[in-house]
Scaffold this active site. Structure first.
Site, PDB file in Angstrom:
ATOM      1  CG  ASN A   1       6.267 -71.164 -53.840  1.00  0.00           C
ATOM      2  OD1 ASN A   1       5.743 -70.388 -53.201  1.00  0.00           O
ATOM      3  ND2 ASN A   1       6.909 -70.625 -54.625  1.00  0.00           N
TER       4      ASN A   1
ATOM      5  CB  SER B   1       8.606 -69.261 -58.320  1.00  0.00           C
ATOM      6  OG  SER B   1       9.465 -67.845 -58.281  1.00  0.00           O
TER       7      SER B   1
ATOM      8  CD  GLU C   1      12.498 -73.188 -51.473  1.00  0.00           C
ATOM      9  OE1 GLU C   1      11.753 -73.736 -51.597  1.00  0.00           O
ATOM     10  OE2 GLU C   1      12.426 -73.037 -52.782  1.00  0.00           O
TER      11      GLU C   1
ATOM     12  CG  HIS D   1      13.098 -69.530 -55.375  1.00  0.00           C
ATOM     13  ND1 HIS D   1      12.045 -70.645 -54.776  1.00  0.00           N
ATOM     14  CD2 HIS D   1      12.389 -68.133 -56.701  1.00  0.00           C
ATOM     15  CE1 HIS D   1      10.929 -69.916 -54.863  1.00  0.00           C
ATOM     16  NE2 HIS D   1      11.078 -68.858 -55.846  1.00  0.00           N
TER      17      HIS D   1
HETATM   18  N1  LIG Z   1       8.516 -61.648 -57.554  1.00  0.00           N
HETATM   19  C1  LIG Z   1       8.062 -62.603 -56.945  1.00  0.00           C
HETATM   20  O1  LIG Z   1       7.647 -62.883 -55.624  1.00  0.00           O
HETATM   21  C2  LIG Z   1       8.796 -63.615 -57.616  1.00  0.00           C
HETATM   22  C3  LIG Z   1       9.828 -63.858 -56.613  1.00  0.00           C
HETATM   23  C4  LIG Z   1      10.966 -65.260 -56.648  1.00  0.00           C
HETATM   24  C5  LIG Z   1      10.914 -65.570 -58.075  1.00  0.00           C
HETATM   25  N2  LIG Z   1      10.362 -65.202 -58.912  1.00  0.00           N
HETATM   26  C6  LIG Z   1      10.882 -65.464 -60.299  1.00  0.00           C
HETATM   27  O2  LIG Z   1      11.336 -63.978 -60.351  1.00  0.00           O
HETATM   28  C7  LIG Z   1      11.862 -64.008 -61.923  1.00  0.00           C
HETATM   29  C8  LIG Z   1      11.708 -62.076 -62.243  1.00  0.00           C
HETATM   30  O3  LIG Z   1      10.511 -61.745 -61.264  1.00  0.00           O
HETATM   31  P1  LIG Z   1      10.117 -60.462 -60.709  1.00  0.00           P
HETATM   32  O4  LIG Z   1       8.857 -60.693 -60.584  1.00  0.00           O
HETATM   33  O5  LIG Z   1      11.278 -59.199 -60.916  1.00  0.00           O
HETATM   34  O6  LIG Z   1       9.723 -59.890 -62.617  1.00  0.00           O
HETATM   35  P2  LIG Z   1       9.341 -58.145 -63.070  1.00  0.00           P
HETATM   36  O7  LIG Z   1       8.712 -58.401 -64.156  1.00  0.00           O
HETATM   37  O8  LIG Z   1       9.047 -57.655 -61.885  1.00  0.00           O
HETATM   38  O9  LIG Z   1      10.992 -58.121 -63.604  1.00  0.00           O
HETATM   39  C9  LIG Z   1      11.450 -59.114 -64.792  1.00  0.00           C
HETATM   40  C10 LIG Z   1      12.824 -58.387 -65.610  1.00  0.00           C
HETATM   41  O10 LIG Z   1      12.822 -58.413 -66.552  1.00  0.00           O
HETATM   42  C11 LIG Z   1      13.420 -58.023 -68.038  1.00  0.00           C
HETATM   43  N3  LIG Z   1      13.040 -59.111 -69.019  1.00  0.00           N
HETATM   44  C12 LIG Z   1      12.470 -59.819 -69.770  1.00  0.00           C
HETATM   45  N4  LIG Z   1      12.853 -60.669 -70.569  1.00  0.00           N
HETATM   46  C13 LIG Z   1      14.406 -59.990 -70.779  1.00  0.00           C
HETATM   47  C14 LIG Z   1      14.882 -60.528 -71.348  1.00  0.00           C
HETATM   48  N5  LIG Z   1      14.790 -61.105 -72.666  1.00  0.00           N
HETATM   49  N6  LIG Z   1      16.244 -60.215 -71.745  1.00  0.00           N
HETATM   50  C15 LIG Z   1      16.455 -59.319 -70.599  1.00  0.00           C
HETATM   51  N7  LIG Z   1      15.617 -59.007 -69.519  1.00  0.00           N
HETATM   52  C16 LIG Z   1      14.256 -58.647 -69.525  1.00  0.00           C
HETATM   53  C17 LIG Z   1      12.214 -57.415 -68.370  1.00  0.00           C
HETATM   54  O11 LIG Z   1      12.166 -56.069 -68.973  1.00  0.00           O
HETATM   55  C18 LIG Z   1      11.970 -56.801 -66.290  1.00  0.00           C
HETATM   56  O12 LIG Z   1      12.965 -55.334 -66.028  1.00  0.00           O
HETATM   57  C19 LIG Z   1      10.729 -64.893 -62.850  1.00  0.00           C
HETATM   58  O13 LIG Z   1      11.509 -66.498 -62.592  1.00  0.00           O
HETATM   59  C20 LIG Z   1      10.255 -64.597 -61.224  1.00  0.00           C
HETATM   60  O14 LIG Z   1       8.951 -66.332 -61.603  1.00  0.00           O
HETATM   61  C21 LIG Z   1       9.661 -63.739 -58.103  1.00  0.00           C
END
Ligand SMILES: NC(=O)c1ccc[n+]([C@@H]2O[C@H](COP(=O)([O-])OP(=O)(O)OC[C@H]3O[C@@H](n4cnc5c(N)ncnc54)[C@H](O)[C@@H]3O)[C@@H](O)[C@H]2O)c1
Length: 384
Positions: free
Chosen positions: A187, A116, A149, A137
């Site tokens: 954003n 993001s 996006e 995204h």
């Molecule tokens: N949550 C949101 O609203 C949102 C929206 C758009 C984008 N994002 C982006 O998406 C990505 C994930 O966000 P999320 O909210 O799903 O996070 P989350 O914490 O729910 O999930 C992340 C997962 O990645 C795993 N992980 C961490 N490090 C790892 C590694 N080295 N190898 C393998 N697995 C690994 C963790 O175990 C976890 O299950 C981030 O880059 C975030 O910025 C999040």
């Protein structure tokens, strides 16, 4: 087409559901076995709920589930044509995981990131073939939010971009292509919805409930800014604003508000902590807005013109096309109208005078009118 997903958290599991529903074969990997198990059981629950609502039948549920396999090694994603990374928002971790992943993939496989806030160029730079890297995204929850996006980095090849657009459109999503700049479209353009509302509160013009009432009843927004910040979480929303502000070399247009910082510091995070701008404890009553039409209109005009200015400036700086900017806000954050269409409706001359009026009052760069709006006003032009 085989899809590999890295990270089975909120976003990764949602993206897996989207791809498998569209008929793609998905392998999802996570470093944590617990996360993989949780993703599998929560998909089961989501699909059962869809059956209860009559949206899908048992056969469809099985089809979606059978399309996904949960794997314990990064190497297991080797047969992928497209991989999407959705792990922690940390550049070094993402670079390490993706550069290892690249060793297992065929030359043509696309490596996408769901980041993001990080630059796609910096993620691509960790790869031997950076031209295969792109930002894809999704918004949360991925299965429900229509917008995706797509962000080509300066290294991204045209082939990678076109394949990504085609694939994501095939997943029944609305694609908006954005330049690799902080906050991409949504954003960035949405910042004044929170920032100007907080500023109006800080100036003592109105309380939270009145500002929310104004944006909902006059603006037609589904949630007011304070309700929405409580929903997102004041910690999360504050961090996004601060990240965008810092990334834009401290442009005062994105300056975070102390009010929100203190709420986050106090643990008044919103719904998830039981208290934010509103009280979510059992039996709590919501404060009533002061339904003064004149103040309501002033609040709405101020917030909407700041949003329009941000959208116009994104167009001015070629962050995305006018169509994609408007689609991004209606499909990514459910705005009732696209902001550029809204500018036409309010009148470009009105937008320019309103911004100039605020600039004259405050003498803050935050209220500077986008050169594009000014030029359009001079030339009597409208958007679209
Ligand atoms: N949550 C949101 O609203 C949102 C929206 C758009 C984008 N994002 C982006 O998406 C990505 C994930 O966000 P999320 O909210 O799903 O996070 P989350 O914490 O729910 O999930 C992340 C997962 O990645 C795993 N992980 C961490 N490090 C790892 C590694 N080295 N190898 C393998 N697995 C690994 C963790 O175990 C976890 O299950 C981030 O880059 C975030 O910025 C999040």
């Amino acid at each position: 087409m085989n899809v590999g997903i890295i990270g089975a958290g909120t976003m990764g599991s949602g993206i897996a559901q989207v791809a498998s529903t569209a008929g793609y074969t998905v392998k999802i990997f996570d470093a944590s076995e617990a996360a993989l198990n949780k993703a599998e059981t929560s998909l089961e629950k989501i699909l059962n709920r869809l059956i209860e609502k009559g949206r899908i039948d048992n056969q469809e549920k099985e089809r979606i589930q059978n399309n996904i396999s949960y794997v314990g090694r990064l190497k297991d994603l080797s047969g992928s044509d497209l991989t999407i990374e959705a792990i922690v928002e940390n550049l070094e971790v993402k670079q390490n995981v993706l550069s290892e992943l690249e060793n297992y993939l065929c030359d043509k496989c696309i490596i996408a990131s769901n980041t993001s806030s990080l630059s796609v160029a910096s993620i691509a730079a960790s790869l031997k073939k950076p031209e295969r890297c792109i930002g894809i995204h999704f918004f949360n929850p991925a299965p429900l939010m229509k917008l995706v996006e797509i962000i080509p980095a300066i290294q991204t090849s045209e082939d990678t971009l076109q394949t990504a657009i085609k694939t994501i459109s095939d997943w029944k999503k609305v694609v908006a292509v954005a330049k690799d700049t902080p906050g991409f479209i949504v954003n960035r353009v949405a910042r004044p919805f929170y920032g100007e509302a907080l500023r109006i509160y800080e100036e003592g013009i109105a309380d939270f409930a009145t500002i929310d009432w104004s944006l909902k009843t006059i603006g037609g927004f589904r949630m007011g800014p304070f309700e929405l910040m409580d929903f997102i979480g004041n910690d999360v929303n504050y961090t996004v604003t601060e990240t965008v502000f810092t990334a834009f070399y401290f442009d005062p247009r994105y300056k975070p508000a102390f009010t929100q910082k203190r709420f986050a510091e106090a643990g008044y995070l919103g719904r998830k902590s039981g208290k934010g701008y509103y009280d979510y404890s059992e039996g709590a009553t919501k404060p009533s807005p002061k339904k003064d039409k004149e103040i309501g209109q002033q609040i709405f005009d101020r917030v909407i013109v700041m949003l329009i200015n941000e959208a116009a400036d994104a167009l001015f700086l070629n962050i995305a096309s006018a169509e994609d900017i408007d689609n991004a806000m209606t499909k990514g954050v459910n705005y009732p109208k696209g902001l550029l269409a809204w500018a036409n409706e309010k009148g470009i001359d009105w937008c320019v005078s309103k911004l100039d009026e605020m600039y004259d009052e405050y003498h803050e760069d935050r209220y500077r009118c986008s050169p594009l709006l000014r030029k359009m006003n001079t030339n009597n032009k409208n958007f679209f």
